[in-house]
Write a protein that holds these residues in place. Sequence first.
Motif, PDB file in Angstrom:
ATOM      1  N   UNK A  24      14.457  18.478  -1.758  1.00  0.00           N
ATOM      2  CA  UNK A  24      14.582  18.066  -3.228  1.00  0.00           C
ATOM      3  C   UNK A  24      13.915  16.904  -3.555  1.00  0.00           C
ATOM      4  N   UNK A  25      14.005  15.734  -2.498  1.00  0.00           N
ATOM      5  CA  UNK A  25      13.161  14.440  -2.720  1.00  0.00           C
ATOM      6  C   UNK A  25      11.787  14.819  -2.967  1.00  0.00           C
ATOM      7  N   UNK A  26      11.374  15.222  -2.161  1.00  0.00           N
ATOM      8  CA  UNK A  26       9.741  15.590  -2.205  1.00  0.00           C
ATOM      9  C   UNK A  26       9.272  16.400  -3.442  1.00  0.00           C
ATOM     10  N   UNK A  27       9.958  17.427  -3.624  1.00  0.00           N
ATOM     11  CA  UNK A  27       9.827  18.421  -4.798  1.00  0.00           C
ATOM     12  C   UNK A  27       9.781  17.598  -6.100  1.00  0.00           C
ATOM     13  N   UNK A  28      10.737  16.604  -6.113  1.00  0.00           N
ATOM     14  CA  UNK A  28      10.861  15.763  -7.507  1.00  0.00           C
ATOM     15  C   UNK A  28      10.131  14.586  -7.456  1.00  0.00           C
ATOM     16  N   UNK A  29       9.211  14.131  -6.390  1.00  0.00           N
ATOM     17  CA  UNK A  29       8.422  12.990  -6.542  1.00  0.00           C
ATOM     18  C   UNK A  29       7.231  13.126  -7.454  1.00  0.00           C
ATOM     19  N   UNK A  30       7.143  12.111  -8.168  1.00  0.00           N
ATOM     20  CA  UNK A  30       5.858  12.283  -9.133  1.00  0.00           C
ATOM     21  C   UNK A  30       4.409  12.445  -8.657  1.00  0.00           C
ATOM     22  N   UNK A  31       4.376  12.268  -7.385  1.00  0.00           N
ATOM     23  CA  UNK A  31       3.039  12.588  -6.701  1.00  0.00           C
ATOM     24  C   UNK A  31       2.959  13.979  -6.200  1.00  0.00           C
ATOM     25  N   UNK A  61       0.847  -1.241  -0.127  1.00  0.00           N
ATOM     26  CA  UNK A  61       0.167   0.230  -0.114  1.00  0.00           C
ATOM     27  C   UNK A  61       0.983   1.288   0.031  1.00  0.00           C
ATOM     28  N   UNK A  62       2.191   1.039  -0.012  1.00  0.00           N
ATOM     29  CA  UNK A  62       3.157   2.119  -0.193  1.00  0.00           C
ATOM     30  C   UNK A  62       2.818   3.191   1.004  1.00  0.00           C
ATOM     31  N   UNK A  63       2.901   2.670   2.343  1.00  0.00           N
ATOM     32  CA  UNK A  63       2.825   3.374   3.590  1.00  0.00           C
ATOM     33  C   UNK A  63       3.927   3.236   4.458  1.00  0.00           C
ATOM     34  N   UNK A  64       4.227   4.258   5.096  1.00  0.00           N
ATOM     35  CA  UNK A  64       5.245   4.053   6.311  1.00  0.00           C
ATOM     36  C   UNK A  64       4.483   4.477   7.663  1.00  0.00           C
ATOM     37  N   UNK A  65       4.746   3.955   8.394  1.00  0.00           N
ATOM     38  CA  UNK A  65       3.960   4.025   9.973  1.00  0.00           C
ATOM     39  C   UNK A  65       5.085   3.877  10.990  1.00  0.00           C
ATOM     40  N   UNK A  66       4.750   4.639  12.042  1.00  0.00           N
ATOM     41  CA  UNK A  66       5.733   4.673  13.340  1.00  0.00           C
ATOM     42  C   UNK A  66       5.231   3.411  13.917  1.00  0.00           C
ATOM     43  N   UNK A  67       5.932   2.318  14.432  1.00  0.00           N
ATOM     44  CA  UNK A  67       5.536   1.367  15.397  1.00  0.00           C
ATOM     45  C   UNK A  67       5.714   1.401  16.720  1.00  0.00           C
ATOM     46  N   UNK A 116       4.155   9.524  -0.599  1.00  0.00           N
ATOM     47  CA  UNK A 116       5.506  10.347  -0.677  1.00  0.00           C
ATOM     48  C   UNK A 116       6.421   9.880   0.574  1.00  0.00           C
ATOM     49  N   UNK A 117       5.533  10.062   1.528  1.00  0.00           N
ATOM     50  CA  UNK A 117       6.315   9.728   3.005  1.00  0.00           C
ATOM     51  C   UNK A 117       6.795   8.277   2.922  1.00  0.00           C
ATOM     52  N   UNK A 118       6.152   7.449   2.345  1.00  0.00           N
ATOM     53  CA  UNK A 118       6.857   6.081   2.106  1.00  0.00           C
ATOM     54  C   UNK A 118       7.975   6.008   1.256  1.00  0.00           C
ATOM     55  N   UNK A 119       7.950   6.658   0.311  1.00  0.00           N
ATOM     56  CA  UNK A 119       9.334   6.513  -0.874  1.00  0.00           C
ATOM     57  C   UNK A 119      10.196   7.361  -0.116  1.00  0.00           C
TER      58      UNK A 119
END
Length: 639
Positions: free
Chosen positions: A581-588, A62-68, A599-602
């Motif tokens: 820069x990473x976020x600015x260049x993310x396709x989403x 699901x392309x999701x990152x969470x805090x455990x 975007x957070x996941x990537x």
Amino acid sequence: MGLLSQGSPLSWEETQRHADHVRLHGILQFLHIYHAVKDRHKDVLKWGDEVEYMLVSFDHENKKAQLVLSGEELLETLQEKGERTNPNHPTLWRPEYGSYMIEGTPGQPYGGTMSEFNTVEDNMRKRRKEATSLLGENQALCTITSFPRLGCPGFTLPEFKPNPVEGGASKSLFFPDEAINKHPRFSTLTRNIRHRRGEKVVINVPIFKDKNTPSPFIETFPEDDEAAKASKPDHIYMDAMGFGMGNCCLQVTFQACSISEARYLYDQLATICPIVMALSAASPFYRGYVSDIDCRWGVISASVDDRTREERGLEVGPLKNNHYRISKSRYDSIDSYLSECGEKYNDIDLTKDKEIYEQLLQEGIDHLLAQHVAHLFIRDPLTLFEEKIHLDDANESDHFENIQSTNWQTMRFKPPPPNSDIGWRVEFRPTEVQLTDFENSAYVVFVVLLTRVILSYKLDFLIPLSKVDENMKVAQKRDAVLQGLFYFRKDICKGGNAMVDGRGKTTGSTEPAAEEYALMTIDTIINGKEGVFPGLIPILNSYLENMEVDVDTRCSILNYLKLIKKRASGELMTVARWMREFVANHPDYKQDSVITDEMNYSLLLKCNQIANELCECPELLGPAFRKVKYSGSKTDSSN
């Protein structure tokens, strides 16, 4: 994180009733320590770092990152397998505010030989590997300063909804109490800060205005009048201690040879705090938005600001319910220098408990140290345990530490614990944690090496403390490392104001002169500029040339200094700039300042790959980065 007592926590009303008792006995405890060890000297140099980590889970499907939220369980296992089994275990683990956080330190402090610098990174690697080996599938131990979607729906695993109604510790619209460490200190701190303040904490961070960001950017909170009044246009609003104390940092503590050396180091390093903070900038995202700041400092300061409206100066007329108007949060930059060479630069109006100040003077404590302690003790204790009210002041220090450990400043001056072989220490606290063990080691080695040079060359970095405060504000701004101008002392090698004689006394004139300091870029301060400033890195290199250092250690140190040098010049990005820069260049990314789940996941997946040396990142690390593969990474998306 400060004092961790066990027992039954008192409510805020009960704690407040005992506040004078805690202050009275805290001062008596300090006096016992001071008189016992004030003349202690010749302690050897010892030092250590503290790295805070977040536990992150990756849902690749699901392309999701969470805090455990499993920090307590992981900590218990690490301690059981480590220090409880072997007192000489190379790593130590401690709890942190978030239940998704842990803190790791070396098992024993590092010593005074140059070869110790070559063991820092190896120990950090051991920590990362040790904790990672205990994680579940697709989980990672991340050294990120702020989780980009902290406070967004579903940011924890398991997922919990916040509890904004009465009864919760935070009453946050965004941050669930389940994300707070289960040790009673943490939820009690959270609740009591809110009760003492008389309302929820208020954090407003300016949003980064991108091409499609609404202008004005306004969030609405129709079901919460408090939030509606507190939130500001064009700002990201947050309302809980977790938004600050739930971030990670990198700290270094030094043992000095004597109290006078500790006071001297405290002052000199205070001026370096904003410089290192800007250099280590790593936290540009808050509550799922791109902000216009790069550092967490102001966020964490606001997150624990327990001052009442009266104390903050928002109520006109004479004080009715409080003793003082207090200019800063209890998490902020220092308010006074401690050494005699710093006295003339103390140009901030210092609020202090006059009775405590007079008591300390009568006990033979000098004006500068007396006012420092009397200033700390204008604060109330925020937590108190029923079992810890009545103590043996000659042999315990819990009441002193209760106040001391909840004054979270850029520098902390730490007296020895009662009846211990530990000496006088100072703690350097502003550094943002970096993605890799290499970077974190570089910042630690840079600061520790700087302390050696300060003491060896009797360097003098002192400027008026009000200018250091201005530097702290500049350091948090976006791209401050490249764009910011910082007040810094021009002639640091004269030693006229910082010469320390054998008794710890200082010599020099009594009035600061404006021509002593100037506005400089970080590049000039770190790398030097001909005719303006020699640069800290050239001074460190000169020191190294005069030291006997084995080839491997020298190579490691030069690699670390190269990273600092290139971050200062802009040749390498800060973590904050790289993340932007990473976020600015993310396709989403829609150029609307919003960070989506994907975007957070990537971003975090990339951060973890970089941290575990599974990919290169030359714009962040440069060619100096040594690539030694870890085994057993559990978070590759191909799993």
